[in-house]
Design an enzyme around this catalytic site. Structure first.
Site, PDB file in Angstrom:
ATOM      1  N   LYS A 121      -7.015   1.868  -3.045  1.00  0.00           N
ATOM      2  CA  LYS A 121      -6.684   1.318  -1.726  1.00  0.00           C
ATOM      3  C   LYS A 121      -6.707   2.401  -0.659  1.00  0.00           C
ATOM      4  CE  LYS A 121      -5.393  -1.348   1.573  1.00  0.00           C
ATOM      5  NZ  LYS A 121      -4.116  -2.007   1.727  1.00  0.00           N
ATOM      6  N   THR A 155       0.857  -1.187   0.000  1.00  0.00           N
ATOM      7  CA  THR A 155       0.000   0.000   0.000  1.00  0.00           C
ATOM      8  C   THR A 155       0.889   1.233   0.000  1.00  0.00           C
ATOM      9  OG1 THR A 155      -1.779  -1.119   1.194  1.00  0.00           O
ATOM     10  CG2 THR A 155      -1.793   1.277   1.222  1.00  0.00           C
ATOM     11  N   LYS A 188      -0.405   5.603   8.467  1.00  0.00           N
ATOM     12  CA  LYS A 188       0.292   5.924   7.224  1.00  0.00           C
ATOM     13  C   LYS A 188      -0.688   6.055   6.073  1.00  0.00           C
ATOM     14  CE  LYS A 188       1.668   2.561   4.908  1.00  0.00           C
ATOM     15  NZ  LYS A 188       1.159   1.653   3.842  1.00  0.00           N
TER      16      LYS A 188
END
Length: 291
Positions: free
Chosen positions: A170, A95, A238
């Site tokens: 995502k 990701t 994150k």
């Protein structure tokens, strides 16, 4: 089918194991090589460096922790670029942000290689069960060639067009998930402080329009102040940060996501980064109540 696999964290280990169980020949690499040992017991081979894995395998999958790690594996000494070439495919399932995917894609293609990004929706249990949702973009021919592996790793694969779209999808999904987790935590805390049973809240939610697998799975362990890491909180934060940056790029105001990000940052400052992202629940407690 023979594949390389770079990165054996919570997700990478489970995904590699699934490939091995389903008859794939897998060569693995991890920065801490001792993490490869369990996979070797199940038939995997070890590559000493990312470059060595690329050299050996026609297809290589990477599942790394963040953009910095994804770039390092490609561009550093003994990295992917040293042996990627025509006829080889690189599939980055980490990701990351769209810019990182684009940098990697351009570098791979400049060497004649083929690239797709393929981040996944799902955490430890779906990875173990082969029930991930795979969000691919890039080289359509490589996507088609990778489908036998994707069919083992996931329950559904999407092809989203040009490189960057997988990363964006995502981040949107994880931004929604992180925002929901904060609302869920607040609801459980409010119920308890109001004299209601949090368990009854879970039962009511499960029968209504907002019933979902995350509440059902995470709620009972959150009530026990137990947060085994299926998806580490530091990675969720994150992803919130990267999603907010995507919002900035597109002039989209996201006050709910911004507030959720602050809660995850607070949880990290409390030393909860390696616990499951549901540990953001702890930020709502008084110091004497915290587990």
């Amino acid at each position: 089918m023979e594949v390389g696999f770079l990165g054996l964290g919570i997700m990478g280990k489970a995904m590699s194991m699934n490939l091995l169980r389903n008859g794939f020949k897998v060569t693995v690499w991890n920065r801490t090589l001792s993490k490869c040992d369990e996979l070797v017991e199940h038939g995997a081979l070890i590559g000493e460096t990312p470059a060595a894995v690329i050299k050996k395998c026609k297809y290589t999958i990477a599942m790394l922790s963040d953009p910095s790690a994804a770039l390092s594996v490609v561009f550093d000494k003994d990295g992917v670029l040293e042996h990627i070439c025509s006829g080889k495919g690189y599939i980055d399932m980490s990701t990351v942000d769209a810019d990182t995917s684009l940098k990697i894609s351009e570098a791979i293609r400049s060497k004649g290689g083929h690239f797709i990004e393929a981040p996944v929706s799902g955490s430890k249990k779906p990875a173990e069960d082969g029930q991930l949702v795979i969000l691919s973009a890039g080289d359509k021919a490589l996507y088609d060639e990778a489908l036998p592996a994707f069919d083992v790793l996931g329950k559904k694969s999407f092809f989203l067009g040009e490189v960057g779209n997988g990363a964006k999808m995502k981040l949107v999904v994880n931004m929604i998930m992180g925002s929901m987790m904060n609302a869920f935590s607040e609801g459980l805390t409010l119920a308890g402080k109001s004299g209601l049973s949090p368990q009854t809240v879970l039962d009511v939610l499960d029968l209504g329009a907002i019933a979902n697998a995350m509440f059902k799975m995470k709620g009972p362990t959150m009530m026990q102040n137990n947060y085994p890491p299926a998806f580490p909180l530091k990675h969720q934060q994150k992803d919130m940060r990267l999603a907010l940056a995507l919002g900035d790029e597109n002039a989209v105001s996201m006050p709910v996501a911004a507030a959720a990000n602050e809660a995850f940052k607070k949880a990290r400052s409390m030393g909860l980064g390696d616990l499951d992202f549901s540990a953001v629940h702890e930020t709502l407690k008084l110091p004497e109540e915290s587990s």
